[in-house]
Design a protein around this motif. Sequence first.
Motif, PDB file in Angstrom:
ATOM      1  N   PHE A  41     -61.952 -26.626  20.995  1.00 12.25           N
ATOM      2  CA  PHE A  41     -63.137 -25.789  21.158  1.00 12.25           C
ATOM      3  C   PHE A  41     -63.558 -25.705  22.628  1.00 12.25           C
ATOM      4  O   PHE A  41     -63.866 -24.624  23.135  1.00 12.25           O
ATOM      5  CB  PHE A  41     -64.294 -26.324  20.310  1.00 12.25           C
ATOM      6  N   CYS A  42     -63.569 -26.859  23.310  1.00 13.53           N
ATOM      7  CA  CYS A  42     -63.961 -26.873  24.733  1.00 13.53           C
ATOM      8  C   CYS A  42     -62.968 -26.090  25.583  1.00 13.53           C
ATOM      9  O   CYS A  42     -63.350 -25.372  26.508  1.00 13.53           O
ATOM     10  CB  CYS A  42     -64.062 -28.312  25.239  1.00 13.53           C
ATOM     11  N   GLY A  43     -61.672 -26.241  25.281  1.00 16.00           N
ATOM     12  CA  GLY A  43     -60.652 -25.522  26.022  1.00 16.00           C
ATOM     13  C   GLY A  43     -60.704 -24.021  25.793  1.00 16.00           C
ATOM     14  O   GLY A  43     -60.251 -23.239  26.633  1.00 16.00           O
ATOM     15  N   ALA A  44     -61.282 -23.613  24.651  1.00 15.09           N
ATOM     16  CA  ALA A  44     -61.363 -22.187  24.324  1.00 15.09           C
ATOM     17  C   ALA A  44     -62.468 -21.474  25.090  1.00 15.09           C
ATOM     18  O   ALA A  44     -62.476 -20.235  25.148  1.00 15.09           O
ATOM     19  CB  ALA A  44     -61.587 -22.011  22.824  1.00 15.09           C
ATOM     20  N   VAL A  45     -63.403 -22.228  25.685  1.00 15.58           N
ATOM     21  CA  VAL A  45     -64.533 -21.591  26.375  1.00 15.58           C
ATOM     22  C   VAL A  45     -64.068 -20.653  27.504  1.00 15.58           C
ATOM     23  O   VAL A  45     -64.438 -19.468  27.524  1.00 15.58           O
ATOM     24  CB  VAL A  45     -65.528 -22.651  26.897  1.00 15.58           C
ATOM     25  N   PRO A  46     -63.250 -21.131  28.476  1.00 19.86           N
ATOM     26  CA  PRO A  46     -62.784 -20.205  29.518  1.00 19.86           C
ATOM     27  C   PRO A  46     -61.940 -19.068  28.943  1.00 19.86           C
ATOM     28  O   PRO A  46     -62.001 -17.936  29.433  1.00 19.86           O
ATOM     29  CB  PRO A  46     -61.939 -21.081  30.454  1.00 19.86           C
ATOM     30  N   PHE A  47     -61.158 -19.369  27.901  1.00 17.37           N
ATOM     31  CA  PHE A  47     -60.302 -18.360  27.258  1.00 17.37           C
ATOM     32  C   PHE A  47     -61.158 -17.220  26.702  1.00 17.37           C
ATOM     33  O   PHE A  47     -60.880 -16.040  26.948  1.00 17.37           O
ATOM     34  CB  PHE A  47     -59.490 -19.018  26.141  1.00 17.37           C
ATOM     35  N   LEU A  48     -62.210 -17.576  25.958  1.00 13.05           N
ATOM     36  CA  LEU A  48     -63.070 -16.563  25.348  1.00 13.05           C
ATOM     37  C   LEU A  48     -63.845 -15.772  26.394  1.00 13.05           C
ATOM     38  O   LEU A  48     -64.010 -14.549  26.264  1.00 13.05           O
ATOM     39  CB  LEU A  48     -64.034 -17.229  24.357  1.00 13.05           C
ATOM     40  N   LEU A  49     -64.306 -16.471  27.426  1.00 15.49           N
ATOM     41  CA  LEU A  49     -65.021 -15.776  28.499  1.00 15.49           C
ATOM     42  C   LEU A  49     -64.107 -14.787  29.227  1.00 15.49           C
ATOM     43  O   LEU A  49     -64.516 -13.675  29.560  1.00 15.49           O
ATOM     44  CB  LEU A  49     -65.598 -16.785  29.494  1.00 15.49           C
ATOM     45  N   ALA A  50     -62.864 -15.202  29.462  1.00 16.91           N
ATOM     46  CA  ALA A  50     -61.904 -14.326  30.147  1.00 16.91           C
ATOM     47  C   ALA A  50     -61.514 -13.134  29.276  1.00 16.91           C
ATOM     48  O   ALA A  50     -61.275 -12.031  29.771  1.00 16.91           O
ATOM     49  CB  ALA A  50     -60.657 -15.119  30.540  1.00 16.91           C
ATOM     50  N   LEU A  51     -61.488 -13.358  27.950  1.00 16.47           N
ATOM     51  CA  LEU A  51     -61.026 -12.326  27.022  1.00 16.47           C
ATOM     52  C   LEU A  51     -62.103 -11.301  26.710  1.00 16.47           C
ATOM     53  O   LEU A  51     -61.825 -10.105  26.604  1.00 16.47           O
ATOM     54  CB  LEU A  51     -60.547 -12.989  25.722  1.00 16.47           C
ATOM     55  N   PHE A  52     -63.356 -11.772  26.585  1.00 18.75           N
ATOM     56  CA  PHE A  52     -64.405 -10.890  26.067  1.00 18.75           C
ATOM     57  C   PHE A  52     -65.505 -10.541  27.077  1.00 18.75           C
ATOM     58  O   PHE A  52     -66.467  -9.873  26.724  1.00 18.75           O
ATOM     59  CB  PHE A  52     -65.052 -11.527  24.829  1.00 18.75           C
ATOM     60  N   THR A  53     -65.400 -11.019  28.304  1.00 16.56           N
ATOM     61  CA  THR A  53     -66.397 -10.654  29.315  1.00 16.56           C
ATOM     62  C   THR A  53     -65.686 -10.092  30.550  1.00 16.56           C
ATOM     63  O   THR A  53     -64.462 -10.183  30.669  1.00 16.56           O
ATOM     64  CB  THR A  53     -67.251 -11.867  29.735  1.00 16.56           C
ATOM     65  N   LYS A  54     -66.487  -9.544  31.441  1.00 19.10           N
ATOM     66  CA  LYS A  54     -65.945  -8.986  32.688  1.00 19.10           C
ATOM     67  C   LYS A  54     -66.242  -9.900  33.873  1.00 19.10           C
ATOM     68  O   LYS A  54     -66.238  -9.465  35.024  1.00 19.10           O
ATOM     69  CB  LYS A  54     -66.546  -7.603  32.939  1.00 19.10           C
ATOM     70  N   LEU A  55     -66.472 -11.177  33.598  1.00 19.31           N
ATOM     71  CA  LEU A  55     -66.781 -12.121  34.661  1.00 19.31           C
ATOM     72  C   LEU A  55     -65.605 -12.271  35.615  1.00 19.31           C
ATOM     73  O   LEU A  55     -64.449 -12.317  35.193  1.00 19.31           O
ATOM     74  CB  LEU A  55     -67.124 -13.489  34.072  1.00 19.31           C
ATOM     75  N   GLN A  56     -65.918 -12.326  36.901  1.00 21.28           N
ATOM     76  CA  GLN A  56     -64.908 -12.635  37.909  1.00 21.28           C
ATOM     77  C   GLN A  56     -64.854 -14.153  38.045  1.00 21.28           C
ATOM     78  O   GLN A  56     -65.832 -14.781  38.417  1.00 21.28           O
ATOM     79  CB  GLN A  56     -65.276 -11.986  39.244  1.00 21.28           C
ATOM     80  N   PHE A  57     -63.710 -14.735  37.740  1.00 16.65           N
ATOM     81  CA  PHE A  57     -63.631 -16.184  37.654  1.00 16.65           C
ATOM     82  C   PHE A  57     -63.358 -16.845  38.998  1.00 16.65           C
ATOM     83  O   PHE A  57     -62.549 -16.365  39.790  1.00 16.65           O
ATOM     84  CB  PHE A  57     -62.533 -16.596  36.656  1.00 16.65           C
TER      85      PHE A  57
END
Length: 198
Positions: A41-57
């Motif tokens: 679940f914790c590892g999925a946080v960056p994955f979900l943010l990268a997949l469903f948002t337009k945030l520049q990482f």
Amino acid sequence: MNRKLVLLLSILYIAFMAILFFHYRSEGESFKSTVAIGGMFCGAVPFLLALFTKLQFNLPIVISYLLFLVGSQYFGSIRGWYSLGWWDTFLHFLSGAILAFSGIALYERLVHRDAEEEISPWIIFLFTLSFAALGGVIWEIYEFSSDQFFNMTLQGGGNDDTMVDLISDTGGGLIIAVWAGVRTKIKLRKSHHRPQLS
């Protein structure tokens, strides 16, 4: 490119935790398999943010976050390094610094560029420190909830453990907050001394 790399790193961590989950579940290690689920679940946080948002990482922050997960979940909980005593304190200090850097990155994305020439260094200091301290509080809520609902022992030292963790989080955040405030003051001084075009 950063987005693809974030997706790849997150998938690798999720896959690593999934393998550990099935391994420890097959051996009847309920505690370690539960930690592995949390890791997914914790590892999925960056994955979900990268997949469903337009945030520049900010790639260094994402890598630091995943390395922190490795240190806390794999080495700390699964490998038992928390029994060393200092490991937990070190990780909380490190996480405070990582959260502070995350707060700076968030501020730089949310605040209008022109506002940077007028903002007080004290605001930067307080925001950065508060962001790090809040992250520490949320983590302690997670540990408390895990102990209460899943019979885990993340807060093995009780109130003493919680307070040392929060002090360490705040200490790591404080160092970065001071640096951020000083950096902002220097930038403001340079911008005020810059010759104005007429």
